[in-house]
Design a protein around this motif. Structure first.
Motif, PDB file in Angstrom:
ATOM      1  N   PHE A   1       1.034  -1.248  -0.177  1.00  0.00           N
ATOM      2  CA  PHE A   1       0.137  -0.074   0.067  1.00  0.00           C
ATOM      3  C   PHE A   1       0.794   1.289  -0.146  1.00  0.00           C
ATOM      4  N   ASN A   2       1.993   1.261   0.950  1.00  0.00           N
ATOM      5  CA  ASN A   2       2.902   2.454   1.023  1.00  0.00           C
ATOM      6  C   ASN A   2       3.583   2.606  -0.188  1.00  0.00           C
ATOM      7  N   LYS A   3       3.959   1.608  -1.001  1.00  0.00           N
ATOM      8  CA  LYS A   3       4.497   1.873  -2.321  1.00  0.00           C
ATOM      9  C   LYS A   3       3.629   2.430  -3.308  1.00  0.00           C
ATOM     10  N   GLU A   4       2.489   1.923  -3.411  1.00  0.00           N
ATOM     11  CA  GLU A   4       1.300   2.473  -4.471  1.00  0.00           C
ATOM     12  C   GLU A   4       1.023   3.965  -4.138  1.00  0.00           C
ATOM     13  N   TYR A   5       0.591   4.164  -2.809  1.00  0.00           N
ATOM     14  CA  TYR A   5       0.316   5.586  -2.497  1.00  0.00           C
ATOM     15  C   TYR A   5       1.147   6.434  -1.588  1.00  0.00           C
ATOM     16  N   SER A   6       1.710   7.417  -2.178  1.00  0.00           N
ATOM     17  CA  SER A   6       2.642   8.139  -1.575  1.00  0.00           C
ATOM     18  C   SER A   6       2.054   9.147  -0.789  1.00  0.00           C
ATOM     19  N   ASP A   7       0.716   9.641  -0.954  1.00  0.00           N
ATOM     20  CA  ASP A   7       0.051  10.158  -0.075  1.00  0.00           C
ATOM     21  C   ASP A   7      -0.148   9.796   1.373  1.00  0.00           C
ATOM     22  N   GLU A   8      -0.161  10.828   2.222  1.00  0.00           N
ATOM     23  CA  GLU A   8      -0.129  10.531   3.625  1.00  0.00           C
ATOM     24  C   GLU A   8      -1.602  10.067   3.846  1.00  0.00           C
ATOM     25  N   TRP A   9      -2.154   8.839   4.460  1.00  0.00           N
ATOM     26  CA  TRP A   9      -3.332   8.497   4.629  1.00  0.00           C
ATOM     27  C   TRP A   9      -3.545   8.447   5.965  1.00  0.00           C
ATOM     28  N   TRP A  10      -4.837   8.747   6.549  1.00  0.00           N
ATOM     29  CA  TRP A  10      -5.261   8.632   7.780  1.00  0.00           C
ATOM     30  C   TRP A  10      -6.459   7.774   7.827  1.00  0.00           C
ATOM     31  N   VAL A  11      -6.358   6.589   8.520  1.00  0.00           N
ATOM     32  CA  VAL A  11      -7.565   5.694   8.722  1.00  0.00           C
ATOM     33  C   VAL A  11      -7.551   5.516  10.188  1.00  0.00           C
ATOM     34  N   SER A  12      -9.114   5.364  10.428  1.00  0.00           N
ATOM     35  CA  SER A  12      -9.488   4.979  11.575  1.00  0.00           C
ATOM     36  C   SER A  12     -10.399   3.618  11.495  1.00  0.00           C
ATOM     37  N   SER A  13     -10.508   2.851  12.781  1.00  0.00           N
ATOM     38  CA  SER A  13     -11.643   1.850  12.554  1.00  0.00           C
ATOM     39  C   SER A  13     -12.390   1.551  14.191  1.00  0.00           C
ATOM     40  N   GLU A  14     -13.510   1.336  14.008  1.00  0.00           N
ATOM     41  CA  GLU A  14     -14.187   0.875  15.297  1.00  0.00           C
ATOM     42  C   GLU A  14     -14.972  -0.470  15.023  1.00  0.00           C
ATOM     43  N   GLY A  15     -15.046  -1.131  16.095  1.00  0.00           N
ATOM     44  CA  GLY A  15     -15.694  -2.315  15.990  1.00  0.00           C
ATOM     45  C   GLY A  15     -14.511  -3.579  15.914  1.00  0.00           C
ATOM     46  N   VAL A  16     -13.448  -3.307  15.843  1.00  0.00           N
ATOM     47  CA  VAL A  16     -12.388  -4.376  15.260  1.00  0.00           C
ATOM     48  C   VAL A  16     -12.397  -5.278  16.592  1.00  0.00           C
ATOM     49  N   ALA A  17     -12.332  -4.886  17.800  1.00  0.00           N
ATOM     50  CA  ALA A  17     -12.247  -5.803  18.889  1.00  0.00           C
ATOM     51  C   ALA A  17     -13.597  -6.787  18.841  1.00  0.00           C
ATOM     52  N   LEU A  18     -14.738  -6.201  18.634  1.00  0.00           N
ATOM     53  CA  LEU A  18     -15.959  -6.756  18.753  1.00  0.00           C
ATOM     54  C   LEU A  18     -15.908  -8.143  17.852  1.00  0.00           C
ATOM     55  N   ASN A  19     -14.971  -7.824  16.873  1.00  0.00           N
ATOM     56  CA  ASN A  19     -15.046  -9.180  15.888  1.00  0.00           C
ATOM     57  C   ASN A  19     -13.735 -10.094  16.230  1.00  0.00           C
ATOM     58  N   ASP A  20     -13.244  -9.992  17.685  1.00  0.00           N
ATOM     59  CA  ASP A  20     -12.140 -10.770  18.202  1.00  0.00           C
ATOM     60  C   ASP A  20     -10.701 -10.534  17.404  1.00  0.00           C
ATOM     61  N   CYS A  21     -10.677  -9.209  16.876  1.00  0.00           N
ATOM     62  CA  CYS A  21      -9.325  -8.942  16.187  1.00  0.00           C
ATOM     63  C   CYS A  21      -8.743  -7.621  16.764  1.00  0.00           C
ATOM     64  N   ALA A  22      -7.500  -7.476  16.419  1.00  0.00           N
ATOM     65  CA  ALA A  22      -6.653  -6.319  17.040  1.00  0.00           C
ATOM     66  C   ALA A  22      -6.335  -5.344  16.370  1.00  0.00           C
ATOM     67  N   GLU A  23      -6.578  -5.478  14.949  1.00  0.00           N
ATOM     68  CA  GLU A  23      -6.266  -4.313  13.876  1.00  0.00           C
ATOM     69  C   GLU A  23      -7.026  -4.306  12.743  1.00  0.00           C
ATOM     70  N   LEU A  24      -6.996  -3.145  12.129  1.00  0.00           N
ATOM     71  CA  LEU A  24      -7.484  -3.200  10.587  1.00  0.00           C
ATOM     72  C   LEU A  24      -6.194  -3.344   9.666  1.00  0.00           C
ATOM     73  N   GLN A  25      -6.304  -3.889   8.821  1.00  0.00           N
ATOM     74  CA  GLN A  25      -5.024  -3.819   7.921  1.00  0.00           C
ATOM     75  C   GLN A  25      -5.548  -3.211   6.477  1.00  0.00           C
ATOM     76  N   VAL A  26      -4.524  -2.265   6.038  1.00  0.00           N
ATOM     77  CA  VAL A  26      -4.869  -1.430   4.660  1.00  0.00           C
ATOM     78  C   VAL A  26      -3.853  -1.913   3.856  1.00  0.00           C
ATOM     79  N   ASP A  27      -4.362  -2.596   2.688  1.00  0.00           N
ATOM     80  CA  ASP A  27      -3.549  -2.892   1.635  1.00  0.00           C
ATOM     81  C   ASP A  27      -4.061  -2.548   0.355  1.00  0.00           C
ATOM     82  N   ALA A  28      -3.200  -2.531  -0.954  1.00  0.00           N
ATOM     83  CA  ALA A  28      -3.296  -2.395  -2.282  1.00  0.00           C
ATOM     84  C   ALA A  28      -3.699  -3.463  -2.994  1.00  0.00           C
ATOM     85  N   PRO A  29      -5.292  -3.501  -3.483  1.00  0.00           N
ATOM     86  CA  PRO A  29      -5.428  -4.870  -4.093  1.00  0.00           C
ATOM     87  C   PRO A  29      -4.739  -5.049  -5.578  1.00  0.00           C
ATOM     88  N   THR A  30      -4.664  -6.150  -5.829  1.00  0.00           N
ATOM     89  CA  THR A  30      -4.138  -6.559  -7.104  1.00  0.00           C
ATOM     90  C   THR A  30      -5.239  -6.431  -8.118  1.00  0.00           C
TER      91      THR A  30
END
Length: 341
Positions: free
Chosen positions: A120-149
């Motif tokens: 993702f960082n290679k494809e998008y040089s712009d500084e992104w800001w992302v937040s997430s809510e509800g991740v823990a309620l799905n038994d997870c620790a983080e949201l991952q952001v990627d660039a799709p193929t």
């Protein structure tokens, strides 16, 4: 998530209103190769009932945490919960604030900030800001952001950025696409895009457009950036896009003239009359000035016929029942919920 909502009041009353800043009342639709899609409406739900159910949930240990998610997923239902969260910011605060923290504490989940992959960082040089809510309620620790193929083509846009979101559990493994509790995502509007024209596309696994989510536009208090917020109930490829303006320049002028004529017709109508807007006008929401004309007149009703997401509606605002507030648009689902037959 710290944020200053620009359209919080409109969201509270205008359920799935037309996009903020739009000068046209008809729903935006966009075609990709073999699909024509429009914003997917959430069902009209009893927000107060959902809030009572969530208020009654208390999490003190692992057992009550599991029971809480079962109530959210099975008793309330993910689609009903998503619709209620979309309609009520206070409900989001309760679910993603108190309840999620109780859940994380009971399960020992350490919630991390969203993680951007190297691709993702290679494809998008712009500084992104992302937040997430509800991740823990799905038994997870983080949201991952990627660039799709795979990046499905979409017509009718002037700029587009593709994103792959996924949930990562405490062991660092990616979980499935489906979620037990809706996840709220905030994303900074990419540089160069007009936030008033931004929509969020969600694509099915086969690359076709599954739905379009009409996002909330706000300014993030931490980053100071224009951002959009939306709710998801499953993950695959998303896209943040700026849509083209609809129609020729004269179209907006024609609509404004029609809008003025309706307001004038209401003002000049005889007491007890009903002003009608027929389905062929392709209007599925009301601007504030028409509602205000009804409110000031008090003795005239308005009947509006419209089609939304393939369903035909007829709503009647009785004489003396128009609303007096600062909401810019009254959306199709709100009108049906408030004034539908």
């Amino acid at each position: 998530m710290k944020k200053k909502l620009i359209i919080a009041a409109a969201i509270a009353f205008a359920v799935f209103a037309v996009p903020y800043g739009s000068s046209a009342l008809s729903t935006v639709s966009v075609a990709s190769e073999n699909n024509t899609v429009a914003p997917t409406p959430a069902p009209v739900v009893d927000v107060d009932k959902v809030k009572v159910s969530i208020d009654n949930i208390s999490i003190t240990d692992v057992s009550s945490a599991d029971e809480a998610v079962a109530i959210l997923k099975n008793n309330i239902g993910i689609q009903t919960l998503r619709a209620a969260l979309w309609q009520s910011y206070d409900l989001r605060e309760e679910l993603y604030g108190r309840l999620e923290q109780e859940y994380a504490d009971a399960k020992g989940i350490q919630i991390s900030k969203p993680n951007f992959t190297d691709d993702f960082n290679k494809e998008y040089s712009d500084e992104w800001w992302v937040s997430s809510e509800g991740v823990a309620l799905n038994d997870c620790a983080e949201l991952q952001v990627d660039a799709p193929t795979i990046k499905p083509s979409v017509s009718g846009v002037t700029s587009i950025c593709y994103l792959d979101f996924s949930l990562i559990n405490a062991e660092g493994r990616k979980v499935g696409a489906a979620v037990n509790v809706p996840v709220g995502i905030g994303v900074s509007v990419p540089a160069g895009m007009d936030p008033a024209k931004v929509v969020v596309y969600h694509f099915a696994a086969d690359g076709s457009i599954d739905e379009i989510i009409d996002p909330e536009w706000y300014v993030d208090e931490t980053s100071g950036r224009d951002s959009v917020y939306f709710l998801v109930d499953h993950f695959s490829t998303f896209a943040i896009a700026e849509v083209e303006t609809t129609g020729a320049e004269g179209s907006d002028n024609a609509f404004e003239r029609y809008r003025d004529s309706i307001a004038n017709e209401i003002a000049n109508a005889k007491d007890g009359a009903t002003v009608k807007i027929t389905r062929d006008k392709n209007i599925n929401a009301l601007p504030n000035d028409i509602m205000q004309a009804l409110y000031k007149k008090q003795t005239v009703a308005l009947e509006l016929e419209y089609t939304f997401e393939g369903n035909e509606y007829t709503v009647t605002i009785p004489a003396g029942k128009a609303e007096d507030n600062a909401i810019e648009w009254y959306g199709p689902l709100y009108l049906q919920m408030r004034y539908g037959k």
